[in-house]
Design a protein around this motif. Structure first.
Motif, PDB file in Angstrom:
ATOM      1  N   ARG A   1       0.842  -1.209   0.000  1.00 30.06           N
ATOM      2  CA  ARG A   1       0.000   0.000   0.000  1.00 30.06           C
ATOM      3  C   ARG A   1       0.872   1.252   0.000  1.00 30.06           C
ATOM      4  N   HIS A   2       1.929   1.256   0.833  1.00 31.48           N
ATOM      5  CA  HIS A   2       2.831   2.413   0.863  1.00 31.48           C
ATOM      6  C   HIS A   2       3.504   2.612  -0.497  1.00 31.48           C
TER       7      HIS A   2
ATOM      8  N   ARG B   1       2.361   1.708  -3.498  1.00 35.93           N
ATOM      9  CA  ARG B   1       1.377   2.235  -4.458  1.00 35.93           C
ATOM     10  C   ARG B   1       1.144   3.727  -4.234  1.00 35.93           C
ATOM     11  N   ASP B   2       1.054   4.107  -2.965  1.00 32.28           N
ATOM     12  CA  ASP B   2       0.838   5.515  -2.646  1.00 32.28           C
ATOM     13  C   ASP B   2       1.992   6.372  -3.153  1.00 32.28           C
TER      14      ASP B   2
ATOM     15  N   GLY C   1       2.217   6.731  -6.928  1.00 34.45           N
ATOM     16  CA  GLY C   1       1.213   7.629  -7.475  1.00 34.45           C
ATOM     17  C   GLY C   1       1.576   9.094  -7.367  1.00 34.45           C
ATOM     18  N   GLN C   2       2.684   9.403  -6.696  1.00 28.06           N
ATOM     19  CA  GLN C   2       3.129  10.784  -6.538  1.00 28.06           C
ATOM     20  C   GLN C   2       4.134  11.150  -7.637  1.00 28.06           C
TER      21      GLN C   2
ATOM     22  N   ARG D   1       7.680  12.180  -4.254  1.00 25.33           N
ATOM     23  CA  ARG D   1       8.121  10.874  -3.763  1.00 25.33           C
ATOM     24  C   ARG D   1       9.504  10.971  -3.137  1.00 25.33           C
TER      25      ARG D   1
END
Length: 523
Positions: free
Chosen positions: A149-150, A152-153, A156-157, A162
């Motif tokens: 999850r981290h 993917r987050d 997405g930046q 990032r």
């Protein structure tokens, strides 16, 4: 009005010149003045210390707008600043981990503004204990889910965002790998070394003579005024003490040694009037989820003071989840029919009330609290008042952020008072985590004058201006508070007397769930 007990240092050289500070409206200006008044050195350790926090005192605003400006000024004056910032598990608490390192960068930047003359030491400190190998392997699927999850987050930046986030998340960066093209993915082996404990204390010593200790960290989220005029999700009730005496020497010794104690490099030494919770990494940790307790002075003091109380026990706490303490309270209530109890709790935990958390640990915490409340209620009967504060305004809704038709006031204070004989103010909640696992610090008050003044001050905060003596009397207060809360529940929010309504365990009972095999100290 700020309370200052002008007592004689000859009467109690261990602890005198006591100030009781309620909410950040009182605490933050006094902290600013203490930092600016320091002549030689400041030693401090906080869970959260955000230098973008606004300055509130006239003295602080004379040097700038935020705590960054204040720290620059302190360093310019040649004061040596030793700061320990709590760090956190980067996988399970990534926001707190990132915030810790952002704070470090701000301190370092303040030192760079001053130049080579700056006497600055900043340490980001995670607790030394680790979850054992066997539980880590069992938790490995969840850790991979969190890391994915981290990743993917972050993916997405933008590249710039990032990079900035990873720069402030060194612990998380370790467990991510970069594929060709810059895409991040989790490292799948070995199982990450999860961190079960934290350094939870909020404490500072100025020139080895003035101590500031209690439940309040520093950031804008924690700022609230005594009237609790902020939005429900921005209210924050806390209590902090400032005092002088040899207790400041004890606090200085604690600040210089606690990292060594927790790392197992040096055994904890006796420490006078400053009471602590200290734990360390286990020598054989493979099957264990948590650390090995070393010092449980705050737990022991609570048990001792509960056992000696004769008329009234008063508790303000963010969490009431420790079954051992609940059993001690229940035993005292059953044994002494003249003993009453008042407990002030938030209507719901912060993450449940304001973030809508339904996590297993949130449910487990509520399960434990209901068990504790029920056992104490059964023992004390009508001699106990469980109360929660709410704002004097109407709010519709059925969420946990409302109680009796009004927005809750979030209680974060850690105050325990026993008759007018003894009291504790600390960073420790009444849960197993604070009393046995995390690093905590607080002070014991033993002078009747100081204890009585503290009790009157915290009572007056919750009550209404012309509250009769029956609300303050040791023998009659529990019944008076219980009836007041019940009456307030029947009134329109803007017609109530004071802030208190009855604490309602029904939502927690419906929400809570046990976690078999998980130690209660986890929450």
């Amino acid at each position: 009005m700020l309370m200052h007990v002008q007592d004689d240092p000859d009467a109690d050289p261990e602890l005198y010149d006591l100030q009781v500070l309620i909410t950040a409206e009182e605490v933050y200006p006094e902290m600013e003045r203490a930092f600016l008044a320091a002549k030689r050195e400041i030693w401090a350790s906080y869970r959260v210390f955000d230098l973008s926090t606004k300055l509130r005192s006239a003295e602080g605003q004379a040097v700038g707008e935020t705590w960054f400006d204040l720290i620059v000024e302190v360093l310019k004056r040649g004061v040596a600043l030793h700061m320990v910032l709590s760090d956190f598990d980067p996988i399970l608490a990534p926001k707190l981990h990132c915030a810790s390192w952002k704070s470090r960068r701000a301190f370092v930047a303040a030192g760079e503004v001053v130049g080579p003359s700056a006497k600055l030491e900043v340490t980001n400190a995670v607790h030394a204990a680790r979850v054992g190998l066997l539980p880590r392997i069992a938790l490995w699927p969840r850790m991979m889910k969190e890391l994915s999850r981290h990743a993917r987050d972050l993916n997405g930046q933008s590249a710039q965002v990032r990079a900035k986030r990873l720069e402030c998340s060194p612990g998380l960066r370790t467990w991510l790998t970069e594929k060709p093209g810059g895409t991040l993915r989790p490292r799948r082996w070995p199982a990450p070394p999860l961190i079960p404990g934290t350094h939870h204390q909020k404490i500072a010593v100025f020139d080895r003579s003035l101590l500031c200790v209690g439940g309040l960290d520093l950031d804008e989220r924690r700022y609230d005024d005594k009237g609790h005029h902020r939005r429900r999700d921005e209210t924050w009730h806390d209590v902090q003490l400032m005092c002088r005496g040899t207790v400041a020497d004890d606090a200085q010794a604690f600040l210089e040694a606690f990292l060594l104690n927790v790392d197992g490099q040096a055994p904890p030494k006796p420490n006078g009037r400053l009471l602590r919770t200290l734990s360390r990494r286990r020598d054989f940790e493979a099957p264990h989820l948590g650390p090995r307790p070393q010092v449980s002075e705050l737990a022991e003091a609570h048990h001792r003071m509960v056992g000696s109380a004769q008329q009234l026990i008063y508790l303000e706490t963010q969490f009431f989840r420790d079954r051992r303490l609940a059993d001690a309270l229940a035993e005292a209530g059953a044994r002494n029919k003249d003993l009453g109890l008042i407990m002030v709790l938030p209507g719901a935990p912060e993450d449940v009330a304001f973030e809508g958390s339904t996590s297993s640990d949130a449910r487990f915490g509520e399960y434990l609290q209901v068990k504790c409340v029920d056992s104490v209620q059964e023992a004390f009967g009508d001699r106990v008042a469980f109360c929660s504060p709410v704002r004097p305004e109407r709010m519709t809704g059925t969420g946990r952020d409302t109680l009796c038709g009004a927005p809750i006031i979030y209680v974060h204070a850690k105050v325990s008072i026993f008759d007018d004989a003894q009291a504790l103010v600390s960073s420790a909640n009444l849960n197993g985590r604070s009393l046995y696992w995390d690093t905590e610090a607080g002070v014991a008050l033993r002078q009747t004058k100081q204890v009585h003044a503290l009790r009157r001050r915290v009572f007056r905060h919750w009550l209404f201006a012309d509250a009769a003596d029956t609300y303050y009397d040791l023998a009659t207060a529990p019944g008076a508070w219980r009836k007041l809360a019940a009456r307030n529940a029947e009134k329109a929010p803007d017609k109530r007397d004071g802030f208190l309504v009855p604490y309602d365990p029904v939502p927690a009972r419906a929400f809570g769930r046990p976690l078999p095999g998980v130690p209660p100290q986890m929450v």
